[in-house]
Design a protein around this motif. Structure first.
Motif, PDB file in Angstrom:
ATOM      1  N   TYR A  56       0.426  -1.200  -0.178  1.00 52.20           N
ATOM      2  CA  TYR A  56      -0.271  -0.434   0.369  1.00 52.20           C
ATOM      3  C   TYR A  56       0.831   1.482   0.050  1.00 52.20           C
ATOM      4  O   TYR A  56       1.708   1.084   0.851  1.00 52.20           O
ATOM      5  N   THR A  57       0.381   2.262  -0.399  1.00 53.86           N
ATOM      6  CA  THR A  57       1.239   3.630  -0.473  1.00 53.86           C
ATOM      7  C   THR A  57      -0.070   3.792   0.432  1.00 53.86           C
ATOM      8  O   THR A  57      -0.521   4.692   0.539  1.00 53.86           O
ATOM      9  N   ASP A  58       1.125   5.329   1.488  1.00 48.51           N
ATOM     10  CA  ASP A  58       1.010   5.801   2.726  1.00 48.51           C
ATOM     11  C   ASP A  58       0.736   7.526   2.068  1.00 48.51           C
ATOM     12  O   ASP A  58       0.666   7.857   0.752  1.00 48.51           O
ATOM     13  N   GLU A  59      -0.012   8.942   2.212  1.00 49.66           N
ATOM     14  CA  GLU A  59      -0.459   9.920   2.308  1.00 49.66           C
ATOM     15  C   GLU A  59       0.390   9.718   1.412  1.00 49.66           C
ATOM     16  O   GLU A  59       0.982  11.549   0.961  1.00 49.66           O
ATOM     17  N   GLN A  60       2.353   9.844   2.135  1.00 43.34           N
ATOM     18  CA  GLN A  60       3.771  10.676   1.974  1.00 43.34           C
ATOM     19  C   GLN A  60       4.041  10.147   0.121  1.00 43.34           C
ATOM     20  O   GLN A  60       5.008  10.322  -0.278  1.00 43.34           O
ATOM     21  N   GLY A  61       3.374   8.614  -0.010  1.00 39.81           N
ATOM     22  CA  GLY A  61       3.921   8.313  -2.130  1.00 39.81           C
ATOM     23  C   GLY A  61       4.477   7.082  -1.072  1.00 39.81           C
ATOM     24  O   GLY A  61       5.712   6.376  -2.218  1.00 39.81           O
TER      25      GLY A  61
END
Length: 176
Positions: free
Chosen positions: A25-30
């Motif tokens: 998965y990708t977090d909000e910071q990429g």
């Protein structure tokens, strides 16, 4: 639907017989993180000591052993969830190693690049065996079952320059 809470992208890639799912998965910071989904609970799994989180999981066996990659998926690893230990899985001399699946015997399959072509590999915990379809310029391995059968695809370039894609099932010699 599987969505890691707080993620901007979730990819489910591997599954075992106990409905445990692995992926990334990708977090909000990429940044990419590996995850395990088990009975409604998401657990992040990141290769240790990276300056930035950049991990992905691609396979899990029935004992909770997982494989994946880190560092923009150029380096591979094995994660033993029971012992909470990581082991690097890198094909010698390769510029890229991506373990893709692991069976209950601990056989790991995946791909590596020598900088020119993509090849398949089988890793038995001791050493690597190259898996290359005859005449192929690319051999891509995706999975291994508990009988040691391997599935993948390969690309062959004809003398005309045309590329043809093929799927394969490789059966261990003892089973032929």
């Amino acid at each position: 639907t599987l969505v890691v809470p707080g993620s901007t992208l979730t990819e489910a890639i591997g599954l075992n017989d106990f409905n445990q799912v692995v992926g990334d998965y990708t977090d909000e910071q990429g940044f990419f993180h590996g995850f395990v989904y088990d009975e409604g609970v998401y657990t992040s799994v990141d290769f240790p000591n990276l300056s930035q989180a950049d991990s992905a999981l691609s396979g899990i066996n029935n004992f909770g052993e997982m494989v994946g990659c880190h560092s923009t998926c150029t380096n591979g690893f094995h994660y033993d969830s029971e012992a909470a230990t990581f082991t690097a899985i890198d094909f010698p001399g390769a510029v890229l190693t991506q373990p893709r699946d692991i069976n209950d015997s601990g056989l790991i399959v995946g791909v590596f690049s020598d900088g020119l072509e993509l090849h398949g590999f089988l890793y038995d915990g001791i050493g690597f065996t190259v898996i290359q379809a005859p005449g192929a310029i690319v051999t891509n391995i995706f999975g291994v079952d508990n009988a040691g059968r391997i599935v993948g695809s390969y690309i062959v370039q004809a003398s005309s320059g045309e590329l043809t894609h093929h799927a394969f099932l490789a059966v261990p010699v003892e089973q032929e």
